[in-house]
Design an enzyme around this catalytic site. Structure first.
Site, short mmCIF file in Angstrom:
data_model
loop_
_atom_site.label_atom_id
_atom_site.label_comp_id
_atom_site.label_asym_id
_atom_site.label_seq_id
_atom_site.Cartn_x
_atom_site.Cartn_y
_atom_site.Cartn_z
N ASP A 17 0.81 -1.22 0.00
CA ASP A 17 0.00 0.00 0.00
C ASP A 17 0.84 1.27 0.00
O ASP A 17 0.43 2.30 0.53
CB ASP A 17 -0.96 0.01 1.22
CG ASP A 17 -1.85 -1.21 1.23
OD1 ASP A 17 -2.22 -1.67 0.14
OD2 ASP A 17 -2.15 -1.71 2.33
N LYS A 20 1.72 2.18 -5.06
CA LYS A 20 2.20 1.62 -6.34
C LYS A 20 1.23 1.95 -7.47
O LYS A 20 1.64 2.30 -8.57
CB LYS A 20 2.37 0.09 -6.21
CG LYS A 20 3.41 -0.31 -5.17
CD LYS A 20 3.47 -1.81 -4.99
CE LYS A 20 2.24 -2.42 -4.34
NZ LYS A 20 2.06 -2.07 -2.93
N GLY A 44 -4.61 -4.26 -3.78
CA GLY A 44 -5.61 -3.23 -4.05
C GLY A 44 -4.84 -1.98 -4.42
O GLY A 44 -4.17 -1.39 -3.59
N HIS A 45 -4.87 -1.61 -5.69
CA HIS A 45 -4.08 -0.48 -6.19
C HIS A 45 -5.03 0.64 -6.59
O HIS A 45 -5.88 0.46 -7.46
CB HIS A 45 -3.20 -0.93 -7.37
CG HIS A 45 -2.18 -1.97 -6.97
ND1 HIS A 45 -1.34 -2.58 -7.86
CD2 HIS A 45 -1.86 -2.47 -5.75
CE1 HIS A 45 -0.56 -3.42 -7.20
NE2 HIS A 45 -0.86 -3.38 -5.93
N GLN A 229 1.98 -5.99 -3.18
CA GLN A 229 2.47 -6.12 -1.81
C GLN A 229 3.77 -5.31 -1.65
O GLN A 229 3.97 -4.36 -2.36
CB GLN A 229 2.68 -7.60 -1.42
CG GLN A 229 1.38 -8.39 -1.30
CD GLN A 229 0.85 -8.90 -2.61
OE1 GLN A 229 1.55 -9.54 -3.36
NE2 GLN A 229 -0.41 -8.62 -2.90
P1 GDP Z 1 -0.83 0.38 -3.46
O1 GDP Z 1 -1.42 -0.91 -3.00
O2 GDP Z 1 0.64 0.44 -3.24
O3 GDP Z 1 -1.22 0.72 -4.89
O4 GDP Z 1 -1.47 1.52 -2.55
P2 GDP Z 1 -3.03 1.67 -2.16
O5 GDP Z 1 -3.77 2.16 -3.33
O6 GDP Z 1 -3.50 0.44 -1.49
O7 GDP Z 1 -2.92 2.76 -1.02
C1 GDP Z 1 -2.40 4.04 -1.26
C2 GDP Z 1 -3.47 5.08 -0.92
O8 GDP Z 1 -2.88 6.35 -0.81
C3 GDP Z 1 -4.54 5.21 -2.00
O9 GDP Z 1 -5.74 5.58 -1.39
C4 GDP Z 1 -4.01 6.37 -2.85
O10 GDP Z 1 -5.04 7.07 -3.54
C5 GDP Z 1 -3.39 7.24 -1.79
N1 GDP Z 1 -2.23 8.04 -2.21
C6 GDP Z 1 -1.22 7.71 -3.06
N2 GDP Z 1 -0.28 8.68 -3.07
C7 GDP Z 1 -0.69 9.62 -2.19
C8 GDP Z 1 -0.12 10.85 -1.73
O11 GDP Z 1 0.98 11.26 -2.12
N3 GDP Z 1 -0.84 11.54 -0.79
C9 GDP Z 1 -2.04 11.11 -0.33
N4 GDP Z 1 -2.66 11.86 0.59
N5 GDP Z 1 -2.60 9.97 -0.74
C10 GDP Z 1 -1.93 9.22 -1.64
P1 IMO Z 2 -0.94 -4.17 -2.30
O1 IMO Z 2 -0.48 -4.70 -3.63
C1 IMO Z 2 -0.99 -4.67 2.02
C2 IMO Z 2 -1.01 -8.77 3.55
C3 IMO Z 2 -2.26 -9.19 4.28
C4 IMO Z 2 -1.64 -10.16 5.28
C5 IMO Z 2 -0.56 -10.85 4.46
C6 IMO Z 2 -1.00 -12.19 3.86
O2 IMO Z 2 -2.22 -3.44 -2.31
O3 IMO Z 2 0.17 -3.43 -1.62
P2 IMO Z 2 -2.53 -12.85 1.77
O4 IMO Z 2 -3.98 -12.58 1.51
O5 IMO Z 2 -1.62 -12.33 0.73
O6 IMO Z 2 -2.28 -14.30 2.08
O7 IMO Z 2 -2.22 -12.04 3.15
O8 IMO Z 2 -0.24 -9.96 3.42
N1 IMO Z 2 -1.25 -8.24 2.18
C7 IMO Z 2 -1.19 -6.94 1.87
N2 IMO Z 2 -1.02 -5.85 2.66
N3 IMO Z 2 -1.13 -4.52 0.68
C8 IMO Z 2 -1.27 -5.60 -0.12
O9 IMO Z 2 -1.25 -5.51 -1.46
C9 IMO Z 2 -1.36 -6.88 0.47
N4 IMO Z 2 -1.53 -8.13 -0.02
C10 IMO Z 2 -1.45 -8.96 1.04
O10 IMO Z 2 -2.89 -8.09 4.92
O11 IMO Z 2 -1.01 -9.45 6.30
MG MG Z 3 -2.92 -1.59 -1.76
#
Ligand code: GDP
Ligand code: IMO
Ligand code: MG
Length: 435
Positions: A17, A20, A44-45, A229
Site C-alpha cells: 500500500d 504503487k 488493491g491499487h 504487496q
Molecule cells: P498500493 O497498494 O501500493 O497501490 O497503494 P493503495 O492504493 O492500497 O494505497 C495508497 C493510498 O494512498 C490510496 O488511497 C491512494 O489514492 C493514496 N495516495 C497515493 N499517493 C498519495 C499521496 O501522495 N498523498 C495522499 N494523501 N494519498 C496518496
Molecule cells: P498491495 O499490492 C498490504 C497482507 C495481508 C496479510 C498478508 C498475507 O495493495 O500493496 P494474503 O492474503 O496475501 O495471504 O495475506 O499480506 N497483504 C497486503 N497488505 N497490501 C497488499 O497488497 C497486500 N496483499 C497482502 O494483509 O497481512
Molecule cells: Mg494496496
C-alpha cells in the site's frame, strides 16, 4: 516518449500500500505495456484521475490509458470470477475495450473456491494468532501450484481436463474442509460449471505472454512491471510467517513475467513518507496512540481490498534500507508526504536496539523482531499545506530536509515525490522512462 530505459519495475519497499497504483498509473503515460508478475487479488491499487477513484486488484494499473497493453503474467494467481468482474466494471466505463488490450498468461494459476474457503477457515481457527490474510485464497493457491496439483489459465478452456484434474483434488480438499476445518464442502458440479463459464469469457485473453513480452522488449516497447504487496511481505525476505505467499521484489519479475533478468533496466522503489501495515506481525515504529490515529485519518489508511484499518507508524529506515539492498533500487518514489504536514517534531526511525544493544539488521525471527525498539531521530516538521506543490522548489525547507535525510539513510535518491492521490499531485525529478 523519451529514449533511456525501455523497462522499469515498480516495487513496494515496505508492507504494501505504498502507492504503487498511483505511481504505475502516472508512469503508464509513457509506457506501452504494463505487467503484473506476482500476487493476486490480495492487491488493491488505487488510481485517482480527475477526482475519480479506481481500485484495481488484478488488472495492471496502466488500464486507464487507451494505448497500453495490460499483461497478467504467469507468476500471478488469478481468481477468474474476480477478474471477470473487474474487467466488466472497467469495460462499462469504456476502458480495456479491445480484447488484445488485456493478455493473461497461459501459465498463471487459478484460485479455486476451495482455496478461498480454506484460507478463511484457517484464519478463523487461528483466532488471535491469525496472519490477517485478505481471505482471497492466495496461500492455498500457491500451495497447490508448488504441489503440482494446481489448475492453470490454459486448462480452463479444456472441459475434460478441468473435470479430470479437479475430481481428485476437490475430493481431497472437501475431506480437509469438512473433517479438519469443520466447514461446508465445495459443490463439485456447480464449481466446474462456473469455472468453465469464466474460462469461456477469458479465453480470448489467454496467450503466451512470455513470448509477447520478449517481442515487445526486442521491438523497443516501453514495459513497466507492477509489483504487488511489498518487500516486507515477501515469503522469503519478509516477516515470516506474517507474509504473503510469493516473492514480492524485483527478483520475481523475471520468473513471474517470463523474461530474462537482464531485460530489466530500472527499479523504482515506492515508499510512503511514513509506514503502514495491514494484518498481523511485527511493526517496530507502530503508533498505537492518537498520532497513529491521526496518520490513519489524514492518510485515509483503510485497506483498498478489505477495508481494514491500516496500522500506522513512523518512517523506518531499517526496513527501506533492507528493501533497497534486496532490490537494487535506482530511484525512490516517496508518497504521501502531504500527510506529515503539521507534525512537528517529526520522528524517523534510524536504527534498532534489541535487548538494549544496537543491532545492524532485522531479526529473521518474528518473535525477536517484535522485541526490537526503534531508535528515533527527531526532525523539524513543516506546517504549510504542500498538496498543491508541483515542483521541488514549492516545498518548505523542512520538507526538503526530510527528503534529503531519507536519501542519506537509504542511500538512494528520491526521484518522485507524491503530495496527494491525484495524478497531478506529483513532483517528477527523475523519470524512469526519460532520456
Ligand atoms: P498500493 O497498494 O501500493 O497501490 O497503494 P493503495 O492504493 O492500497 O494505497 C495508497 C493510498 O494512498 C490510496 O488511497 C491512494 O489514492 C493514496 N495516495 C497515493 N499517493 C498519495 C499521496 O501522495 N498523498 C495522499 N494523501 N494519498 C496518496
Ligand atoms: P498491495 O499490492 C498490504 C497482507 C495481508 C496479510 C498478508 C498475507 O495493495 O500493496 P494474503 O492474503 O496475501 O495471504 O495475506 O499480506 N497483504 C497486503 N497488505 N497490501 C497488499 O497488497 C497486500 N496483499 C497482502 O494483509 O497481512
Ligand atoms: Mg494496496
Amino acid at each position: 516518449m523519451g529514449a533511456g530505459s525501455s523497462s522499469a519495475a515498480v516495487i513496494g519497499l515496505q508492507w504494501g500500500d505504498e502507492g504503487k497504483g498511483k505511481i504505475v498509473d502516472l508512469l503508464s503515460a509513457r509506457a506501452d505495456v504494463i505487467v503484473r508478475f506476482q500476487g493476486g487479488n490480495n492487491a488493491g491499487h488505487t488510481l485517482v484521475v480527475d477526482g475519480q477513484e479506481t481500485i484495481l486488484h488484478l488488472i495492471p494499473s496502466g488500464a486507464l490509458y487507451p494505448g497500453t497493453t495490460c499483461v497478467i503474467g504467469g507468476g500471478v494467481v488469478v481468481d477468474p470470477g474476480a477478474l471477470v468482474k473487474e474487467l466488466d466494471e472497467l469495460r462499462a466505463r469504456g476502458f480495456v475495450r479491445e480484447p488484445e488490450r488485456l493478455l493473461i498468461s497461459q501459465e498463471a494459476h487459478v484460485i479455486l473456491p476451495h482455496h478461498k474457503a480454506i484460507d478463511q477457515a484457517r484464519e478463523r481457527q487461528r483466532g488471535s494468532g491469525k496472519i490477517g490474510t485478505t481471505g482471497r485464497g492466495i496461500g492455498p493457491a500457491h500451495e497447490d501450484k508448488v504441489a503440482r496439483i494446481g489448475l492453470r489459465m490454459i486448462d480452463l478452456c479444456d472441459e475434460a481436463y478441468v473435470r479430470r484434474a479437479l475430481e481428485v483434488s476437490v475430493s481431497e480438499k472437501n475431506a480437509y474442509l469438512k473433517e479438519v476445518l469443520g466447514e461446508d464442502a465445495i459443490h463439485y458440479e456447480a464449481m466446474i460449471e462456473e469455472l468453465l463459464e469464466w474460462g469461456r469469457k477469458l479465453s480470448v485473453h489467454v496467450t503466451d505472454t512470455s513470448r509477447y513480452l520478449h517481442e515487445a522488449l526486442e521491438s523497443g516497447s516501453k514495459v513497466l512491471f507492477e509489483g504487488a504487496q511489498g518487500v516486507m511481505l515477501d515469503v522469503d525476505h519478509g516477516t515470516y510467517p506474517y507474509v504473503t505467499s510469493s516473492n514480492t521484489g524485483v527478483a520475481a519479475v523475471a520468473a513471474g513475467a517470463g523474461i530474462a533478468p537482464s531485460k530489466l533496466d530500472k527499479v523504482v522503489g515506492i515508499s510512503k513518507a511514513y509506514t503502514t501495515r495491514v494484518g498481523s506481525g511485527p511493526f517496530p515504529t507502530e503508533l498505537d496512540d492518537e498520532m497513529g490515529e491521526r496518520l490513519r485519518s489524514d492518510g485515509g489508511e483503510y485497506g483498498a481490498t478489505t477495508g481494514r484499518a491500516r496500522r500506522c507508524g513512523w518512517f523506518d529506515a531499517m526496513v527501506v534500507r533492507k528493501a533497497v539492498r534486496l532490490n537494487g533500487v535506482d530511484t525512490i518514489a516517496l508518497t504521501k508526504l502531504d500527510v506529515l504536514t503539521g507534525i512537528d517534531p517529526l520522528p524517523i526511525c534510524v536504527g534498532y536496539t534489541h535487548m538494549g544493544k544496537p543491532i545492524g539488521s532485522i531479526p529473521a525471527s518474528a518473535g525477536a523482531y517484535e522485541e526490537v525498539v526503534p531508535v528515533l531521530e527527531e526532525r523539524e516538521g513543516w506546517h504549510d499545506d504542500i498538496s498543491g506543490a508541483r515542483s521541488i522548489s514549492d516545498l518548505p525547507a523542512q520538507a526538503l530536509a526530510y527528503i534529503r535525510r531519507l536519501e542519506e539513510l537509504t542511500g538512494v535518491d528520491v526521484g518522485i515525490v507524491s503530495v496527494g492521490p491525484g495524478r497531478d499531485q506529483t513532483l517528477l525529478l527523475d523519470d524512469p522512462f526519460g532520456a
